[in-house]
Design a protein around this motif. Structure first.
Motif, PDB file in Angstrom:
ATOM      1  N   GLU A   2       0.806  -1.216   0.000  1.00 59.16           N
ATOM      2  CA  GLU A   2       0.000   0.000   0.000  1.00 59.16           C
ATOM      3  C   GLU A   2       0.841   1.269   0.000  1.00 59.16           C
ATOM      4  OE1 GLU A   2      -0.322  -2.659   2.029  1.00 59.16           O
ATOM      5  OE2 GLU A   2      -2.340  -2.765   2.900  1.00 59.16           O
ATOM      6  N   ASN A   3       2.150   1.136   0.255  1.00 61.85           N
ATOM      7  CA  ASN A   3       3.034   2.305   0.324  1.00 61.85           C
ATOM      8  C   ASN A   3       4.024   2.386  -0.823  1.00 61.85           C
ATOM      9  OD1 ASN A   3       1.821   3.252   2.652  1.00 61.85           O
ATOM     10  ND2 ASN A   3       3.278   2.233   4.019  1.00 61.85           N
ATOM     11  N   VAL A   4       3.789   1.608  -1.875  1.00 64.54           N
ATOM     12  CA  VAL A   4       4.657   1.636  -3.057  1.00 64.54           C
ATOM     13  C   VAL A   4       3.821   2.024  -4.267  1.00 64.54           C
ATOM     14  CG1 VAL A   4       6.213   0.340  -4.547  1.00 64.54           C
ATOM     15  CG2 VAL A   4       6.195  -0.107  -2.084  1.00 64.54           C
ATOM     16  N   VAL A   5       4.250   3.064  -4.968  1.00 60.83           N
ATOM     17  CA  VAL A   5       3.561   3.530  -6.167  1.00 60.83           C
ATOM     18  C   VAL A   5       4.220   2.889  -7.386  1.00 60.83           C
ATOM     19  CG1 VAL A   5       2.946   5.552  -7.557  1.00 60.83           C
ATOM     20  CG2 VAL A   5       2.993   5.715  -5.051  1.00 60.83           C
ATOM     21  N   PHE A   6       3.403   2.251  -8.230  1.00 58.31           N
ATOM     22  CA  PHE A   6       3.896   1.591  -9.442  1.00 58.31           C
ATOM     23  C   PHE A   6       3.535   2.402 -10.674  1.00 58.31           C
ATOM     24  CE2 PHE A   6       4.455  -1.952  -6.696  1.00 58.31           C
ATOM     25  CZ  PHE A   6       5.293  -2.850  -7.349  1.00 58.31           C
ATOM     26  N   ARG A   7       4.438   2.330 -11.645  1.00 59.19           N
ATOM     27  CA  ARG A   7       4.165   2.862 -12.978  1.00 59.19           C
ATOM     28  C   ARG A   7       4.700   1.861 -13.992  1.00 59.19           C
ATOM     29  NH1 ARG A   7       6.952   7.979 -10.921  1.00 59.19           N
ATOM     30  NH2 ARG A   7       5.360   8.876  -9.532  1.00 59.19           N
ATOM     31  N   ASP A   8       3.855   1.487 -14.927  1.00 56.58           N
ATOM     32  CA  ASP A   8       4.236   0.517 -15.959  1.00 56.58           C
ATOM     33  C   ASP A   8       4.770  -0.778 -15.350  1.00 56.58           C
ATOM     34  OD1 ASP A   8       3.548   2.338 -18.015  1.00 56.58           O
ATOM     35  OD2 ASP A   8       5.504   3.306 -17.829  1.00 56.58           O
ATOM     36  N   GLY A   9       4.153  -1.212 -14.258  1.00 52.87           N
ATOM     37  CA  GLY A   9       4.503  -2.497 -13.666  1.00 52.87           C
ATOM     38  C   GLY A   9       5.743  -2.517 -12.815  1.00 52.87           C
ATOM     39  N   ARG A  10       6.339  -1.358 -12.567  1.00 55.74           N
ATOM     40  CA  ARG A  10       7.562  -1.306 -11.767  1.00 55.74           C
ATOM     41  C   ARG A  10       7.403  -0.315 -10.619  1.00 55.74           C
ATOM     42  NH1 ARG A  10      11.851  -3.792 -13.716  1.00 55.74           N
ATOM     43  NH2 ARG A  10      13.269  -2.527 -12.479  1.00 55.74           N
ATOM     44  N   ALA A  11       8.042  -0.628  -9.495  1.00 58.09           N
ATOM     45  CA  ALA A  11       8.000   0.257  -8.329  1.00 58.09           C
ATOM     46  C   ALA A  11       8.691   1.568  -8.679  1.00 58.09           C
ATOM     47  CB  ALA A  11       8.676  -0.412  -7.150  1.00 58.09           C
ATOM     48  N   ALA A  12       7.953   2.677  -8.496  1.00 58.88           N
ATOM     49  CA  ALA A  12       8.472   3.972  -8.921  1.00 58.88           C
ATOM     50  C   ALA A  12       8.631   4.964  -7.782  1.00 58.88           C
ATOM     51  CB  ALA A  12       7.554   4.577  -9.987  1.00 58.88           C
ATOM     52  N   ALA A  13       7.904   4.769  -6.666  1.00 56.42           N
ATOM     53  CA  ALA A  13       7.968   5.746  -5.578  1.00 56.42           C
ATOM     54  C   ALA A  13       7.481   5.121  -4.282  1.00 56.42           C
ATOM     55  CB  ALA A  13       7.131   6.976  -5.911  1.00 56.42           C
ATOM     56  N   LEU A  14       7.900   5.730  -3.177  1.00 54.99           N
ATOM     57  CA  LEU A  14       7.498   5.305  -1.837  1.00 54.99           C
ATOM     58  C   LEU A  14       6.713   6.425  -1.172  1.00 54.99           C
ATOM     59  CD1 LEU A  14      10.890   3.752  -0.709  1.00 54.99           C
ATOM     60  CD2 LEU A  14       8.795   2.485  -1.166  1.00 54.99           C
ATOM     61  N   ILE A  15       5.680   6.054  -0.429  1.00 55.76           N
ATOM     62  CA  ILE A  15       4.894   7.033   0.315  1.00 55.76           C
ATOM     63  C   ILE A  15       4.795   6.597   1.776  1.00 55.76           C
ATOM     64  CG2 ILE A  15       3.580   7.824  -1.680  1.00 55.76           C
ATOM     65  CD1 ILE A  15       1.296   6.000  -0.835  1.00 55.76           C
ATOM     66  N   ASP A  16       4.217   7.448   2.602  1.00 57.99           N
ATOM     67  CA  ASP A  16       3.937   7.176   4.011  1.00 57.99           C
ATOM     68  C   ASP A  16       5.203   6.812   4.794  1.00 57.99           C
ATOM     69  OD1 ASP A  16       2.895   6.679   6.469  1.00 57.99           O
ATOM     70  OD2 ASP A  16       1.378   5.246   5.802  1.00 57.99           O
ATOM     71  N   PHE A  17       5.962   7.828   5.147  1.00 58.30           N
ATOM     72  CA  PHE A  17       7.186   7.657   5.923  1.00 58.30           C
ATOM     73  C   PHE A  17       6.933   7.830   7.425  1.00 58.30           C
ATOM     74  CE2 PHE A  17       8.849   8.100   1.737  1.00 58.30           C
ATOM     75  CZ  PHE A  17      10.181   7.721   1.735  1.00 58.30           C
ATOM     76  N   ASP A  18       5.687   7.693   7.857  1.00 60.32           N
ATOM     77  CA  ASP A  18       5.333   7.986   9.247  1.00 60.32           C
ATOM     78  C   ASP A  18       6.103   7.157  10.263  1.00 60.32           C
ATOM     79  OD1 ASP A  18       3.537   9.625   8.039  1.00 60.32           O
ATOM     80  OD2 ASP A  18       1.779   8.881   9.110  1.00 60.32           O
ATOM     81  N   LEU A  19       6.474   5.926   9.911  1.00 61.51           N
ATOM     82  CA  LEU A  19       7.151   5.025  10.844  1.00 61.51           C
ATOM     83  C   LEU A  19       8.664   5.017  10.654  1.00 61.51           C
ATOM     84  CD1 LEU A  19       4.604   2.062  10.802  1.00 61.51           C
ATOM     85  CD2 LEU A  19       4.963   3.719  12.640  1.00 61.51           C
ATOM     86  N   ALA A  20       9.176   5.949   9.871  1.00 60.08           N
ATOM     87  CA  ALA A  20      10.616   6.012   9.629  1.00 60.08           C
ATOM     88  C   ALA A  20      11.379   6.233  10.929  1.00 60.08           C
ATOM     89  CB  ALA A  20      10.935   7.141   8.647  1.00 60.08           C
ATOM     90  N   ALA A  21      12.510   5.551  11.049  1.00 66.34           N
ATOM     91  CA  ALA A  21      13.343   5.657  12.252  1.00 66.34           C
ATOM     92  C   ALA A  21      14.739   5.146  11.923  1.00 66.34           C
ATOM     93  CB  ALA A  21      12.739   4.845  13.398  1.00 66.34           C
ATOM     94  N   PRO A  22      15.742   5.543  12.695  1.00 66.26           N
ATOM     95  CA  PRO A  22      17.099   5.070  12.434  1.00 66.26           C
ATOM     96  C   PRO A  22      17.213   3.557  12.585  1.00 66.26           C
ATOM     97  CG  PRO A  22      17.124   6.982  13.881  1.00 66.26           C
ATOM     98  CD  PRO A  22      15.697   6.541  13.781  1.00 66.26           C
ATOM     99  N   GLY A  23      18.008   2.948  11.720  1.00 69.23           N
ATOM    100  CA  GLY A  23      18.216   1.505  11.788  1.00 69.23           C
ATOM    101  C   GLY A  23      19.238   1.043  10.780  1.00 69.23           C
ATOM    102  N   ARG A  24      19.393  -0.268  10.698  1.00 66.31           N
ATOM    103  CA  ARG A  24      20.299  -0.885   9.725  1.00 66.31           C
ATOM    104  C   ARG A  24      19.571  -1.077   8.396  1.00 66.31           C
ATOM    105  NH1 ARG A  24      20.919  -6.354  12.662  1.00 66.31           N
ATOM    106  NH2 ARG A  24      18.784  -5.724  13.201  1.00 66.31           N
TER     107      ARG A  24
END
Length: 269
Positions: free
Chosen positions: A138-160
């Motif tokens: 639900e957080n990956v935007v596709f165009r022409d069958g390929r992943a093109a963008a990411l949305i909803d960074f609400d849970l972003a946090a530092p990590g590996r």
């Protein structure tokens, strides 16, 4: 996200389990509830753009009533039950490639140590790079069958980086026992093969490949704790989802399946 109907507020966007009914599109902008870390997160999104990463929303402004405006990213987003077009091997590899692009850009950005980044799905070992932590369909935007963008960074946090790969694998491989996977995913997906495709698309290093099966188990435990917290708080969306998808027995089954197949996944990688 996909648009559903027109309202005086704009077009309601549907998808995901958070912010249900509270996200609207206004032409080239999306308005949604602002996360607690909005100021630090907006600075990070602007820094991503400065690094040449054009596959994330750009902040427009914060509103006085606790909402945020971001640029709208056109394309297709897979909603559950997930369609086959989103679960092809080519789509999966492109998700890995998009995540690698995000990480390469994020690695050059200093994380704001003053921000209280959410810990609910964060890497318990921490890290110096801001991870997305919620690269679900639900957080990956596709165009022409390929992943093109990411949305909803609400849970972003530092990590590996490998933690973000593990969290992504949970949703996209998916790293679920066959009974659980059948709830939302097309039948016949081969988990070991698909895990390798995701790792190849990302360009995962040998040491991280060796660690990945164990990190996926660790990430699954964190996701279970996240759901438990939401259920304990009485969140109706999570209470209903837990009930409809087999309760805690489902989580027991998933975790046992991951442990039993650890060697299979390691060999596939």
């Amino acid at each position: 996200m996909t648009a559903e109907g027109g309202t005086v507020e704009g077009e309601a966007l549907v998808g995901g389990m958070a912010n249900v009914g509270a996200v609207f599109r206004h032409g080239g902008a999306v308005e949604r509830p602002a996360p607690r870390t909005a100021r630090a997160l907006h600075a990070h999104l602007r820094a991503l753009a400065e690094q040449g990463f054009d596959a994330a929303p750009r902040p427009i402004r914060l509103t006085a009533d606790g909402r945020e405006r971001l640029t709208f990213l056109p394309g297709d987003v897979a909603l559950p039950p997930f369609p086959r077009w989103a679960m092809t091997e080519a789509a999966l590899g492109s998700v890995g490639g998009l995540l690698r692009r995000l990480h390469d850009a994020s690695a050059a950005i200093v994380v704001d140590a003053r921000a209280e980044w959410p810990r609910s799905l964060a890497d318990p070992e921490g890290g110096t790079m801001l991870c997305h932590n919620d690269v679900c369909p639900e957080n990956v935007v596709f165009r022409d069958g390929r992943a093109a963008a990411l949305i909803d960074f609400d849970l972003a946090a530092p990590g590996r980086p490998v933690w973000d790969v593990a969290m992504t694998a949970r949703y996209w491989v998916p790293m679920l026992d066959p009974t659980s996977a059948a709830d939302l995913h097309p039948a016949g997906l081969d988990a070991p093969t698909r895990l390798r495709i995701l790792a190849d698309g990302y360009g995962l290093a040998p040491q991280d490949r060796a660690e990945l099966p164990g990190v996926i188990e660790q990430a699954t435990a964190s996701c279970r704790a996240f759901v438990a917290d939401r259920v304990a708080a009485g969140d109706p969306v999570y209470v209903q989802a837990l009930s409809e998808r087999g309760g805690w027995q489902r989580w027991d089954r998933i975790q046992e399946w991951l442990r039993d197949h650890r060697g299979v996944f390691a060999a596939a990688l």
